[in-house]
Design a protein around this motif. Structure first.
Motif, PDB file in Angstrom:
ATOM      1  N   SER A 163       0.839  -1.208   0.000  1.00  0.00           N
ATOM      2  CA  SER A 163       0.000   0.000   0.000  1.00  0.00           C
ATOM      3  C   SER A 163       0.869   1.250   0.000  1.00  0.00           C
ATOM      4  CB  SER A 163      -0.947  -0.010   1.204  1.00  0.00           C
ATOM      5  OG  SER A 163      -0.214  -0.089   2.416  1.00  0.00           O
ATOM      6  N   ASN A 164       2.027   1.196   0.677  1.00  0.00           N
ATOM      7  CA  ASN A 164       2.926   2.346   0.712  1.00  0.00           C
ATOM      8  C   ASN A 164       3.477   2.659  -0.684  1.00  0.00           C
ATOM      9  OD1 ASN A 164       2.636   2.801   3.450  1.00  0.00           O
ATOM     10  ND2 ASN A 164       4.379   1.509   4.008  1.00  0.00           N
ATOM     11  N   ARG A 165       3.868   1.590  -1.414  1.00  0.00           N
ATOM     12  CA  ARG A 165       4.405   1.813  -2.766  1.00  0.00           C
ATOM     13  C   ARG A 165       3.320   2.330  -3.698  1.00  0.00           C
ATOM     14  NH1 ARG A 165       7.600   0.862   0.132  1.00  0.00           N
ATOM     15  NH2 ARG A 165       7.443   3.137   0.108  1.00  0.00           N
ATOM     16  N   LEU A 166       2.160   1.739  -3.648  1.00  0.00           N
ATOM     17  CA  LEU A 166       1.067   2.159  -4.526  1.00  0.00           C
ATOM     18  C   LEU A 166       0.666   3.601  -4.228  1.00  0.00           C
ATOM     19  CD1 LEU A 166      -1.064  -1.114  -4.461  1.00  0.00           C
ATOM     20  CD2 LEU A 166       0.393  -0.297  -6.324  1.00  0.00           C
ATOM     21  N   ARG A 167       0.693   3.949  -2.945  1.00  0.00           N
ATOM     22  CA  ARG A 167       0.362   5.318  -2.560  1.00  0.00           C
ATOM     23  C   ARG A 167       1.442   6.285  -3.060  1.00  0.00           C
ATOM     24  NH1 ARG A 167      -1.297   4.118   2.070  1.00  0.00           N
ATOM     25  NH2 ARG A 167       0.652   4.326   3.231  1.00  0.00           N
ATOM     26  N   LEU A 264      10.780   8.532  -5.536  1.00  0.00           N
ATOM     27  CA  LEU A 264      11.474   7.269  -5.798  1.00  0.00           C
ATOM     28  C   LEU A 264      10.501   6.149  -6.139  1.00  0.00           C
ATOM     29  CD1 LEU A 264      14.383   7.292  -3.176  1.00  0.00           C
ATOM     30  CD2 LEU A 264      14.485   7.765  -5.634  1.00  0.00           C
ATOM     31  N   ASP A 265       9.357   6.112  -5.484  1.00  0.00           N
ATOM     32  CA  ASP A 265       8.353   5.102  -5.837  1.00  0.00           C
ATOM     33  C   ASP A 265       7.909   5.281  -7.289  1.00  0.00           C
ATOM     34  OD1 ASP A 265       8.436   4.069  -3.286  1.00  0.00           O
ATOM     35  OD2 ASP A 265       6.673   5.172  -2.585  1.00  0.00           O
ATOM     36  N   GLU A 303      12.125  -4.849  -1.253  1.00  0.00           N
ATOM     37  CA  GLU A 303      11.296  -6.043  -1.362  1.00  0.00           C
ATOM     38  C   GLU A 303       9.847  -5.701  -1.678  1.00  0.00           C
ATOM     39  OE1 GLU A 303      13.727  -9.327   1.298  1.00  0.00           O
ATOM     40  OE2 GLU A 303      12.050  -8.264   2.250  1.00  0.00           O
ATOM     41  N   SER A 304       9.421  -4.503  -1.318  1.00  0.00           N
ATOM     42  CA  SER A 304       8.043  -4.114  -1.621  1.00  0.00           C
ATOM     43  C   SER A 304       7.827  -3.925  -3.126  1.00  0.00           C
ATOM     44  CB  SER A 304       7.668  -2.843  -0.859  1.00  0.00           C
ATOM     45  OG  SER A 304       8.416  -1.734  -1.314  1.00  0.00           O
TER      46      SER A 304
END
Length: 330
Positions: A163-167, A264-265, A303-304
Motif C-alpha cells: 500500500s505504501n508503494r502504490l500510494r 522514488l516510488d 522487497e516491496s
C-alpha cells in the motif's frame, strides 16, 4: 592433476600492452561485465597497486583476474563492486581446474600467501559459471563475507501490492512528476546525492562528478542517469549500470521534496517496466557492518517492489592449498 596439464598454462601480471586483448576477452567472457574493462578499472589507478593477472595457453588468453595488491595480499580489485576469475564461454571444467591451480601456484611462487576473492553475483553470468565455486570448496576457501542484494526476476515478476508503494506511485502522478534520462550527472550529484549522503552518512559518493562523467564517456550504453523533476526542479534520481543480463541501481537518492511527493516510488515503478527486457533488476545490497547487519527500512523498500535475495560472496584463499586440486579428476 598431472604437472604436464599445468605446464600448458602460463600466468603473469597484466601489462598495459595487454589492454586490447584483455578488453576483447572480457567482452566475450561468460562471467564478466563492463566493469572489468580496463577503462573502468584504470580511471582510479592512482588509488590501487594493480596486480591483475592474465593466463595464457599456447599464446591464447584464456582467463583474467582483475586484482590489486595491498599489504602482501591479493584482492579482487577493491575499486570494483565484484570480481572473480573471468573465463571464456567455451572453458570446460578440467580447463578451469588447471587454470585456477596454475593461478594459485603462481601467487605462491610470488610470495603471495592469501587471495581475497569476491565473486561476481550469479545473476550477471551469461552462462552457468560455478566451476570456481566448486574449486573454492575443494581448496577449503573461507567464506569471509556475504552480502544480500534484492533483485526482481523479470521472468517471474511479483506484483507490487504494498500500500505504501502504490500510494507513493499515485503521489508522483498527482504531483505531475516527470522522469528524464540525462546525459550528465552534475545536477543529481550536486543537488540530491551528495547533500543526502553528507547529511545522513557524512560520506561522499564513491565516484565524483568528473569521474562518473568520464566513465559515462567510456561506456555510454552502460551507465545511465534517470532524474525525477517537479516543476522542472530535480527532486530524485538513480544511476543505472546496465549489463547484458541486469539493470543495477548503483545510486538512489531523493531530496525532501522528492520524498514528500513519492519521487522514488514513481521512478522505480517506471524503471521496472522500462528495463523489463532484462532478466534481472538489481536494487543492490542493504547490508552494513561488512555484511553482518541488514538495514530493515532499506530492504523492506526494495522487497516491496518484488525484490528478493541474491547473495554476493567473498572468500579468503590460502594459496598454499593449491595441492588440494592435484587429484580431483579420476
Amino acid at each position: 592433476m598431472k604437472s604436464n596439464k599445468l605446464d600448458k598454462y602460463k600466468v603473469r601480471k597484466y601489462q598495459p600492452s595487454d589492454k586490447p586483448d584483455w578488453d576483447s576477452f572480457v567482452k566475450n567472457a561468460k562471467n564478466a561485465t563492463f566493469l572489468f574493462h580496463r577503462d573502468f578499472m584504470d580511471y582510479h589507478s592512482d588509488r590501487f597497486e594493480d596486480f591483475s593477472l592474465v593466463v595464457f595457453s599456447e599464446e591464447k588468453l584464456v582467463a583474467v583476474i582483475p586484482a590489486n595488491l595491498k599489504a602482501g595480499v591479493l584482492h579482487s580489485h577493491q575499486g570494483l563492486s565484484y570480481g572473480g576469475l573471468v573465463l571464456g564461454k567455451k572453458t570446460t571444467f578440467p580447463e578451469a581446474l588447471a587454470i585456477f591451480q596454475s593461478l594459485l601456484i603462481f601467487l605462491k611462487t610470488e610470495g603471495i600467501l592469501t587471495l581475497n576473492l569476491k565473486l561476481l553475483p550469479k545473476i550477471y553470468n551469461q552462462l552457468p559459471s560455478d566451476e570456481i565455486d566448486y574449486l573454492l570448496f575443494l581448496i577449503k576457501a573461507k567464506l569471509s563475507r556475504r552480502d544480500l542484494s534484492s533483485c526482481v526476476f523479470n521472468e517471474n515478476k511479483l506484483k507490487i501490492e504494498s500500500s505504501n508503494r502504490l500510494r507513493g506511485i499515485k503521489k508522483g502522478e498527482k504531483n505531475k512528476l516527470q522522469i528524464r534520462e540525462e546525459s550528465t550527472f552534475d545536477s543529481f550529484w550536486e543537488e540530491v546525492l551528495e547533500p543526502n549522503l553528507k547529511k545522513v552518512h557524512n560520506q561522499n559518493p564513491v565516484h565524483s562528478v568528473p569521474e562518473i562523467n568520464l566513465l559515462k564517456s567510456y561506456f555510454p550504453e552502460n551507465i545511465r542517469q534517470f532524474n525525477v523533476y517537479k516543476d522542472n526542479q530535480i527532486v530524485a534520481g538513480t544511476t543505472i549500470f546496465e549489463t547484458s543480463e541486469v539493470a543495477h541501481a548503483q545510486y538512489i537518492s531523493a531530496n525532501a521534496i522528492g520524498r514528500k511527493t513519492g519521487g522514488l516510488d514513481f521512478l522505480f515503478h517506471y524503471l521496472l517496466n522500462y528495463f523489463s527486457n532484462k532478466r534481472y533488476f538489481d536494487f543492490g545490497i542493504s547490508n552494513e557492518s561488512q555484511g553482518l547487519k541488514v538495514n530493515t527500512g532499506l530492504i523492506k523498500w526494495k522487497e516491496s517492489f518484488g525484490g528478493r535475495g541474491i547473495v554476493h560472496d567473498f572468500y579468503e584463499i590460502d594459496t598454499d592449498n593449491h595441492h588440494l586440486l592435484n587429484e580431483v579428476l579420476l
